[in-house]
Structures are given as structure tokens and as C-alpha cells.
Design an enzyme around this catalytic site. Sequence first.
Site, PDB file in Angstrom:
ATOM      1  N   SER A 169     -58.663 -42.289 -32.234  1.00 34.99           N
ATOM      2  CA  SER A 169     -58.556 -41.094 -33.065  1.00 34.99           C
ATOM      3  C   SER A 169     -57.560 -41.398 -34.180  1.00 34.99           C
ATOM      4  O   SER A 169     -57.588 -42.492 -34.757  1.00 34.99           O
ATOM      5  CB  SER A 169     -58.122 -39.913 -32.199  1.00 34.99           C
ATOM      6  OG  SER A 169     -58.017 -38.739 -32.957  1.00 34.99           O
ATOM      7  N   TYR A 183     -63.047 -36.406 -42.037  1.00 34.91           N
ATOM      8  CA  TYR A 183     -62.516 -37.467 -41.170  1.00 34.91           C
ATOM      9  C   TYR A 183     -61.689 -36.828 -40.045  1.00 34.91           C
ATOM     10  O   TYR A 183     -61.857 -37.163 -38.869  1.00 34.91           O
ATOM     11  CB  TYR A 183     -61.661 -38.414 -42.014  1.00 34.91           C
ATOM     12  CG  TYR A 183     -60.961 -39.514 -41.259  1.00 34.91           C
ATOM     13  CD1 TYR A 183     -61.669 -40.590 -40.736  1.00 34.91           C
ATOM     14  CD2 TYR A 183     -59.580 -39.494 -41.087  1.00 34.91           C
ATOM     15  CE1 TYR A 183     -61.023 -41.615 -40.059  1.00 34.91           C
ATOM     16  CE2 TYR A 183     -58.926 -40.514 -40.416  1.00 34.91           C
ATOM     17  CZ  TYR A 183     -59.648 -41.576 -39.912  1.00 34.91           C
ATOM     18  OH  TYR A 183     -59.001 -42.585 -39.243  1.00 34.91           O
ATOM     19  N   LYS A 187     -62.078 -36.924 -35.906  1.00 33.90           N
ATOM     20  CA  LYS A 187     -61.021 -37.419 -35.016  1.00 33.90           C
ATOM     21  C   LYS A 187     -60.530 -36.335 -34.051  1.00 33.90           C
ATOM     22  O   LYS A 187     -60.167 -36.615 -32.922  1.00 33.90           O
ATOM     23  CB  LYS A 187     -59.861 -37.999 -35.839  1.00 33.90           C
ATOM     24  CG  LYS A 187     -60.243 -39.212 -36.701  1.00 33.90           C
ATOM     25  CD  LYS A 187     -60.742 -40.394 -35.866  1.00 33.90           C
ATOM     26  CE  LYS A 187     -60.953 -41.652 -36.683  1.00 33.90           C
ATOM     27  NZ  LYS A 187     -61.457 -42.783 -35.898  1.00 33.90           N
TER      28      LYS A 187
END
Length: 324
Positions: A169, A183, A187
Site C-alpha cells: 500500500s 492512487y 491503496k
Amino acid sequence: MIYIILCLILCGVVFYKSTIYKRHRRSLWNKHVAITGGSSGIGKAFAILAAKEGAHVTLLARNVDRLEEARNEIKQNTVTQDQIISKVPVDVSCPEAVENNLLEIEETIGPVYMLVNCAGFAVCGKLEDLSERDIKALVDVNLMGTIYAIRAVLPKFKKRREGIIVMTSSAVGLMGMFGYSVYSACKFALRGLAESLVMELKPYNVTVTLALPPDTDTPGFENENKSKPKETKLMSESGGLYKPEVVAKQLLEDALKGNFFSYVGLESFILTTLCVGMTSVNSVLELLLQICLLGPLRLIGTYYIKNFEKIVAKCFSENHVQEK
Ligand SMILES: NC(=O)c1ccc[n+]([C@@H]2O[C@H](COP(=O)([O-])OP(=O)(O)OC[C@H]3O[C@@H](n4cnc5c(N)ncnc54)[C@H](OP(=O)(O)O)[C@@H]3O)[C@@H](O)[C@H]2O)c1
């Protein structure tokens, strides 16, 4: 005052005890470690460490030349002649390809014992500025690519009652940040996936570790910087830049000990403690430390957030002046 003294004593006790009662560290000797994104950056640094531990290592990534280069480098770090270092050119966003390639490689090398999901990338920018293509690729590689690889090994892990899963992550998988919207969403999703899998897999002796690397000096990071808005650069510069070897070393230790979070550096410690939420507890001492620190760390976190808000406001007025 009494509270602070109690916290300091507890921190001392935790530190002292943690050096005495070390969690059991599993061995990678003669075990098969498969690493997606193993041809570069954090994944490659991890592959080198796994080779040094006596593991057979399989690298999965797309670019064949980079895979071959990485394989040669990793071969130089093996400790016995019997270790097999192999490469598999595959795009993790294709579920069939991931499954078939992993199946094939298991037939020659043996069952995967540890799956490290490092394949991933970031494209920064305000949400409305991201192209649909980038958004889809971010989700397909960072989230779906991790899910596909895990699904390919999971039934066998369960059957054998052993296995280690690592997912990569990010600090922005715990907190949102200007310029990281999609993004960050991917994560964050990995955390949900990891927490759920911890519960599903505990009875099967399979552990899950979620890596939260800080800014790390890799080709991927260099690439990410090209799309970073000014605000994002200003916010992240206080955290420093870590070497992939340092991040990978901590990740290997945490994964072998079965720790849920893997992080390096004081800022990541603060963030991880603040965002501990409903994750399972590693030890009573760690729990006590979190109970003592959560309140004070919320204050420190607020200081950071206020600073970030100031950066956004400053850049906003600068841009506004320029536009005029
Ligand atoms: N570096 C940082 O500051 C940082 C911070 C937090 C989190 N992370 C995360 O850490 C992980 C590794 O990052 P890194 O900085 O080490 O990146 P990197 O140096 O760019 O390495 C990425 C690796 O993933 C592979 N890859 C990318 N897309 C793929 C795909 N579709 N299918 C298969 N393989 C693919 C790349 O090889 P090919 O391109 O040849 O496929 C390469 O081997 C990523 O998940 C990233 O999001 C990095």
C-alpha cells in the site's frame, strides 16, 4: 504530567520487552518467493534479500529486458548453487495470465510460500485532470493486479496450511492527500482487502502484511514526480526519501514475523499508530502503547493537516494571482 510520565515509562517497557520477546521469525530457506514488480525498486530490493535468505525467487513484471537484468543481479546474491531465480513476463492486470503463469512456475520450482505484491505505480494530479485511461490503469494494476495474484495462490496456501502474503500500500493508503485521489483510493482498498484476509486466513496459518512505504528512491518514484502537483511536492518533502533496501529489509522482517503493518521512519510510525483502527493486535504491549499514544498523536496529526491546508491555500492564491 502524570499521564506523560506513565506514557514514557510504558514506551521504555515496550522497547525493553520487544528486544527480549522477539516474535517467531519464519525462514525462507529453500522456499519459493514470488514477487510481482520484482524487476525494479522495492520489489527488486526485496528479491535480493530473499535470495540472500536462501529462497528460490520468481520475478513477475512486463518488461523482458528489465526482468533479465534484475534476474542476473539477484543471481549474484544467492547463497547456494541450488537456488532457482526465474522470471515471468506478465501483466498483473490480466487474471488468466497471472494464474496460468504462476501455475506453470509452481510446476517447475515448487509451491509458492510467499507472495509479495509490489507491482504498482502512481499517477498524480487533480481528479478532473486524470485521463480515463490512467484511472483505469491505476485501479487495474494497483488493486486488481494484487487481487488476481492473491487469488491464484490462495487455495493452495489454505490447503497446505502455510503461506505469507504481502501487499504494498502506501502512506496515502492511510490518509488522503492532495493530488493522489485515485492512487490513494486503490491503496486504501488494499487495506480493506488485507484486514479481511487476515480474518479469513488466520485459521489456515497464512499471514498478511501490508507495506506502507514512505517516499522511496526508485524508478517508479522518479516517474511519479513528473506528474506531482506543486502542492503534493510541498506536502511530501518533510518526510524525506528512503532507500528501497531499507524499506525492503523492514518489510522482509515484518512479513516473516507475521506483523500486519510494515513501515519505516518516525512519520510512518505516527501515521500508522493514528490509523490503527480495527486492525488485529500484534501484542499486548503494542496495544498498551497505542492506547497511550493515540490521544497525543491526534494533536500531532492535526498540526500536520493544518500545515497541509495552509499549503493548499497558499498555492491556490498564487495560482489565482497568476491567472489574473
Ligand atoms: N517508491 C515509493 O515512493 C513508493 C511509496 C509508496 C508505495 N509504493 C508502492 O510500492 C510498489 C513498488 O513501487 P516502486 O517505487 O518500487 O516502483 P518501480 O520501481 O516502478 O517498480 C514497479 C514494478 O512493478 C512492475 N509493474 C508495473 N506495472 C505492472 C503490471 N501491469 N504488471 C506487472 N508488473 C508491473 C514494474 O515492471 P514493468 O514496468 O516491467 O512491468 C516494476 O517491476 C508500488 O505498488 C508502489 O505503488 C512506492
